[in-house]
Write a protein that holds these residues in place. Structure first.
Motif, short mmCIF file in Angstrom:
data_model
loop_
_atom_site.label_atom_id
_atom_site.label_comp_id
_atom_site.label_asym_id
_atom_site.label_seq_id
_atom_site.Cartn_x
_atom_site.Cartn_y
_atom_site.Cartn_z
N PHE A 24 65.31 47.79 23.30
CA PHE A 24 66.76 47.46 23.92
C PHE A 24 67.31 46.69 23.02
CE2 PHE A 24 63.50 48.39 27.53
CZ PHE A 24 64.45 49.95 27.66
N CYS A 25 67.37 45.99 22.89
CA CYS A 25 68.19 45.28 21.64
C CYS A 25 68.20 45.93 20.74
CB CYS A 25 67.10 43.55 21.67
SG CYS A 25 67.75 42.73 23.05
N THR A 26 67.38 45.87 20.08
CA THR A 26 67.21 47.24 19.05
C THR A 26 68.61 48.56 18.55
OG1 THR A 26 65.09 46.43 17.71
CG2 THR A 26 66.65 48.13 16.19
N GLU A 27 68.61 48.83 19.75
CA GLU A 27 69.39 49.52 20.23
C GLU A 27 70.64 49.40 20.84
OE1 GLU A 27 69.68 53.92 23.16
OE2 GLU A 27 67.54 52.19 23.27
N ALA A 28 70.35 48.50 21.40
CA ALA A 28 71.99 47.71 21.47
C ALA A 28 72.90 47.29 19.98
CB ALA A 28 71.86 46.74 22.37
N THR A 29 72.03 46.41 19.65
CA THR A 29 72.66 46.27 17.75
C THR A 29 72.71 47.28 17.41
OG1 THR A 29 70.68 45.92 16.96
CG2 THR A 29 71.78 44.15 18.20
N ASN A 30 72.18 48.87 17.19
CA ASN A 30 72.28 49.40 15.97
C ASN A 30 73.69 50.62 16.37
OD1 ASN A 30 70.30 49.52 14.70
ND2 ASN A 30 68.60 50.94 15.21
N SER A 80 79.76 38.08 29.94
CA SER A 80 78.90 38.31 30.30
C SER A 80 78.59 40.02 30.77
CB SER A 80 77.17 38.32 30.91
OG SER A 80 76.03 39.23 30.66
N ILE A 81 78.61 41.16 29.61
CA ILE A 81 78.39 42.36 30.91
C ILE A 81 77.30 43.38 30.84
CG2 ILE A 81 81.28 43.08 28.63
CD1 ILE A 81 79.51 44.76 27.85
N GLY A 82 76.45 41.75 30.64
CA GLY A 82 75.28 42.72 30.64
C GLY A 82 74.43 42.78 29.38
N GLY A 83 73.56 44.14 29.85
CA GLY A 83 72.63 44.68 28.39
C GLY A 83 73.00 46.24 28.47
N LEU A 84 72.17 46.60 27.79
CA LEU A 84 72.71 48.17 27.41
C LEU A 84 72.86 49.31 27.82
CD1 LEU A 84 72.51 49.87 24.13
CD2 LEU A 84 70.20 50.33 25.31
N TYR A 85 71.67 49.22 28.86
CA TYR A 85 72.06 50.63 29.95
C TYR A 85 72.62 49.75 31.41
CZ TYR A 85 69.65 53.80 27.05
OH TYR A 85 69.79 53.88 26.10
N GLY A 87 74.35 46.13 33.96
CA GLY A 87 74.86 44.49 33.87
C GLY A 87 76.45 45.03 35.22
N LYS A 88 77.52 44.20 33.79
CA LYS A 88 78.60 44.36 34.62
C LYS A 88 79.19 44.80 33.46
CE LYS A 88 76.84 40.24 36.84
NZ LYS A 88 76.87 39.07 37.00
N PRO A 89 79.52 46.17 33.08
CA PRO A 89 79.27 46.61 33.42
C PRO A 89 77.42 47.45 32.81
CG PRO A 89 80.68 47.96 32.04
CD PRO A 89 80.73 46.48 32.31
N GLY A 90 77.97 46.38 31.29
CA GLY A 90 76.61 47.18 30.26
C GLY A 90 77.19 48.18 29.02
N ILE A 91 76.61 48.12 28.13
CA ILE A 91 77.81 48.85 26.43
C ILE A 91 77.01 49.85 27.24
CG2 ILE A 91 77.58 49.07 24.65
CD1 ILE A 91 75.69 46.94 24.22
N VAL A 92 76.19 50.94 27.57
CA VAL A 92 76.67 52.15 28.00
C VAL A 92 77.43 52.94 28.72
CG1 VAL A 92 75.51 54.39 28.12
CG2 VAL A 92 74.49 52.17 26.47
N PRO A 93 77.34 52.14 30.39
CA PRO A 93 78.42 52.42 31.19
C PRO A 93 80.17 52.61 30.97
CG PRO A 93 76.28 51.31 31.58
CD PRO A 93 76.22 51.32 30.12
N ALA A 94 80.06 51.22 30.31
CA ALA A 94 81.09 50.97 29.10
C ALA A 94 81.78 51.57 28.49
CB ALA A 94 81.57 49.58 29.08
N LEU A 95 81.23 52.41 27.52
CA LEU A 95 81.44 53.22 26.78
C LEU A 95 81.51 54.71 27.73
CD1 LEU A 95 78.87 52.41 23.57
CD2 LEU A 95 81.84 52.63 23.60
N GLU A 96 80.30 54.93 28.29
CA GLU A 96 80.59 56.25 29.38
C GLU A 96 81.97 56.11 29.48
OE1 GLU A 96 77.72 56.17 31.78
OE2 GLU A 96 76.12 57.03 29.58
N LYS A 97 82.71 55.24 30.27
CA LYS A 97 83.77 55.20 30.88
C LYS A 97 85.24 54.82 29.73
CE LYS A 97 81.65 52.19 35.45
NZ LYS A 97 81.79 50.84 35.79
N GLY A 98 84.89 54.76 29.31
CA GLY A 98 86.17 54.58 27.77
C GLY A 98 86.95 53.04 28.26
#
Length: 111
Positions: A24-30, A80-85, A87-98
């Motif tokens: 998950f960490c590798t995926e997040a940094t990638n 903190s926004i959390g983790g990959l998928y 959290g508050k909101p997490g990387i992927v959810p934040a990307l999906e929300k734009g």
């Protein structure tokens, strides 16, 4: 350990706490690399298994500060926004929300 975290998250717009062997960490940094986001990476060791955590006190401090002990734990602008998928909101959810890149740009302006 808490003071060290507060110092670290104030030195860059984006800071990510990782375990070196975590997929998950590798995926997040990638993902951050692929979208062109520069970040400060702070490794807490190889993995979460006892004996492989280089700094268990820092992991405990992250839990106390953010309510999350799992990694990755991503901070933008010191929050903190959390983790990959998740959290508050997490990387992927934040990307999906734009909103992810706006958060990063806001953090760059305020540093």
């Amino acid at each position: 350990a808490k003071a060290e975290i507060f110092d670290e998250i104030s030195t860059a717009p984006v800071v990510i706490y990782t375990f070196e062997l975590s997929p998950f960490c590798t995926e997040a940094t990638n993902l951050l690399d692929n979208i062109g986001v520069r970040y400060k990476k702070v490794s807490l060791g190889r993995e979460w298994i006892p004996g492989l955590i280089a700094n268990p006190a820092k992991r405990a401090a992250l839990l106390e500060i953010t309510g999350q002990s799992s990694l990755p734990n991503v901070f933008i602008g010191g929050t903190s926004i959390g983790g990959l998928y998740s959290g508050k909101p997490g990387i992927v959810p934040a990307l999906e929300k734009g909103v992810f890149m706006d958060m990063v740009e806001d953090a760059k302006r305020s540093m």
